[in-house]
Design an enzyme around this catalytic site. Structure first.
Site, PDB file in Angstrom:
ATOM      1  N   ASP A  13     111.563  72.299  84.686  1.00 27.91           N
ATOM      2  CA  ASP A  13     112.984  71.903  84.688  1.00 27.91           C
ATOM      3  C   ASP A  13     113.786  73.026  85.344  1.00 27.91           C
ATOM      4  OD1 ASP A  13     115.356  70.438  84.144  1.00 27.91           O
ATOM      5  OD2 ASP A  13     115.701  71.574  82.311  1.00 27.91           O
ATOM      6  N   SER A  14     115.028  72.720  85.689  1.00 27.94           N
ATOM      7  CA  SER A  14     115.903  73.747  86.251  1.00 27.94           C
ATOM      8  C   SER A  14     116.318  74.750  85.174  1.00 27.94           C
ATOM      9  CB  SER A  14     117.147  73.087  86.834  1.00 27.94           C
ATOM     10  OG  SER A  14     117.769  72.296  85.833  1.00 27.94           O
ATOM     11  N   CYS A  76     112.818  67.122  84.671  1.00 26.23           N
ATOM     12  CA  CYS A  76     114.164  67.285  85.222  1.00 26.23           C
ATOM     13  C   CYS A  76     114.486  65.992  85.963  1.00 26.23           C
ATOM     14  CB  CYS A  76     114.192  68.473  86.185  1.00 26.23           C
ATOM     15  SG  CYS A  76     115.756  68.668  87.050  1.00 26.23           S
ATOM     16  N   GLU A 155     123.728  74.991  78.473  1.00 31.69           N
ATOM     17  CA  GLU A 155     123.046  76.262  78.763  1.00 31.69           C
ATOM     18  C   GLU A 155     123.791  77.429  78.110  1.00 31.69           C
ATOM     19  OE1 GLU A 155     120.213  77.177  80.655  1.00 31.69           O
ATOM     20  OE2 GLU A 155     119.644  75.090  81.018  1.00 31.69           O
ATOM     21  N   CYS A 187     119.419  63.050  81.666  1.00 28.47           N
ATOM     22  CA  CYS A 187     119.269  64.469  81.978  1.00 28.47           C
ATOM     23  C   CYS A 187     118.567  65.072  80.772  1.00 28.47           C
ATOM     24  CB  CYS A 187     120.642  65.111  82.181  1.00 28.47           C
ATOM     25  SG  CYS A 187     120.565  66.912  82.341  1.00 28.47           S
ATOM     26  N   HIS A 189     118.671  67.837  79.501  1.00 29.92           N
ATOM     27  CA  HIS A 189     119.500  68.691  78.644  1.00 29.92           C
ATOM     28  C   HIS A 189     120.204  67.882  77.552  1.00 29.92           C
ATOM     29  CE1 HIS A 189     119.037  71.651  81.828  1.00 29.92           C
ATOM     30  NE2 HIS A 189     119.712  72.544  81.129  1.00 29.92           N
TER      31      HIS A 189
HETATM   32  N1  DGL Z   1     117.846  69.035  83.161  1.00 23.28           N
HETATM   33  C1  DGL Z   1     118.085  68.578  84.465  1.00 23.28           C
HETATM   34  C2  DGL Z   1     118.011  67.082  84.593  1.00 23.28           C
HETATM   35  O1  DGL Z   1     117.325  66.458  83.816  1.00 23.28           O
HETATM   36  C3  DGL Z   1     119.136  69.096  85.350  1.00 23.28           C
HETATM   37  C4  DGL Z   1     120.153  70.032  84.995  1.00 23.28           C
HETATM   38  C5  DGL Z   1     120.705  70.674  86.236  1.00 23.28           C
HETATM   39  O2  DGL Z   1     120.046  71.591  86.713  1.00 23.28           O
HETATM   40  O3  DGL Z   1     121.762  70.252  86.732  1.00 23.28           O
HETATM   41  O4  DGL Z   1     118.612  66.522  85.484  1.00 23.28           O
END
Ligand code: DGL
Length: 289
Positions: A13-14, A76, A155, A187, A189
């Site tokens: 993931d990012s 991600c 974050e 997402c 997150h």
């Molecule tokens: N967690 C990531 C996703 O599922 C992306 C968050 C990001 O880097 O913008 O899209």
């Protein structure tokens, strides 16, 4: 293909959000070793250009491939929306993304065929959920909304913060009038603020909140089972985290997500090779530091 059963499951993931998928994999497959890559240096992916997301994603996946993985989970949505084909071509192990499993969960959950999706700007623009849902059930109407402020707040550890609630109210208001009965957290997150999303949506009618973590973990289990690739139980639970940058909140939030006090975290250095971006432990032979 990597036939070493003891090899790890790579999860990418990012940032920290992919740990929600790693946690679901850990729950279903407690004997597997997980190697996690969080690209904090380039976070957020969701507001970057497509070529940038593709480049960051390929470098991350090449790095994970160098870590003896037998399977790669793209945890991600942004990377899975924009770079899935390139990643599949790049690595020689099976690759599982989060979009298909998330779309399947939403299609199974909706009763009135009206589904909302929230995600990063790039995920929503890519139309990846719209296409994946249409491929499963073309009768489902999809309502999408980019919600770019959520990742930086998560974050930052602003989970449960009053400002987060205000932002969610602004973002989710439109869904209440569109009569959806299901919303996809598009997402990885967002499961971390699931409770706040549910709270904001509450009060009108019951909207089911779905994410792709459990269904992605199930797909991972199925793939290992079908290929007879389960790691033999060796009685120790292992998670290794690689980051491209550190933040003060990562360890604390990661510990909370994974339900443990200490997490084995290391940093990778970035550099460039003829393929573009690459990382220190990457086994490419043409690195130009
Ligand atoms: N967690 C990531 C996703 O599922 C992306 C968050 C990001 O880097 O913008 O899209």
């Amino acid at each position: 293909m990597n036939t070493d059963k003891r090899a790890a499951i790579g999860v990418f993931d990012s940032g920290i959000g992919g740990l929600t998928v790693a946690r679901a994999v850990r729950t279903l497959l407690p004997d597997e070793h997980i190697v996690y890559f969080g690209d904090l240096l380039h976070l957020p992916y969701g507001s970057k250009s497509e070529p940038a997301v593709v480049q960051f994603s390929l470098a991350a996946c090449r790095f994970l491939r160098s870590q003896n993985i037998k399977l790669l989970v793209i945890a991600c949505n942004t990377a899975a929306s924009l770079a899935m084909d390139q990643i599949v071509r790049e690595v020689d192990v099976p690759v599982i993304g989060v979009i298909g499993p998330g779309a399947e969960t939403a299609c199974a959950a909706t009763r009135n065929n009206r589904v909302g999706v929230i995600g990063t700007s790039r995920t929503i623009e890519s139309g990846s959920y719209r296409s994946a849902i249409a491929a499963i059930n073309p009768l489902i109407e999809v309502f999408e909304k980019p919600t770019p402020l959520l990742v930086p707040m998560i974050e930052e550890g602003w989970i449960g913060h009053p400002v987060l609630r205000l932002v969610l109210k602004e973002y989710l208001g439109g869904f209440i009038t569109s009569d959806i009965d299901t919303i996809v957290l598009g997402c990885t997150h967002y499961p971390l603020i699931r409770h706040e999303v549910e709270e904001v949506l509450d009060g009108t009618k019951t909207i089911q909140v779905v994410d792709s973590a459990d269904s992605t973990a199930l797909r991972t289990k199925k793939l290992l089972e079908e290929n007879d690739m389960y790691r033999p139980a060796i009685g120790e639970e292992t998670l290794k985290v690689w980051l491209t940058d550190s933040t003060s909140s990562f360890r604390e939030v990661a510990g909370r997500i994974m339900g443990r006090e200490s997490i084995d975290v290391s940093l990778v250095d970035s550099g460039y090779c003829s393929e573009g971006l690459c990382y220190s432990a990457c086994d490419c032979s043409h690195r130009q530091d």
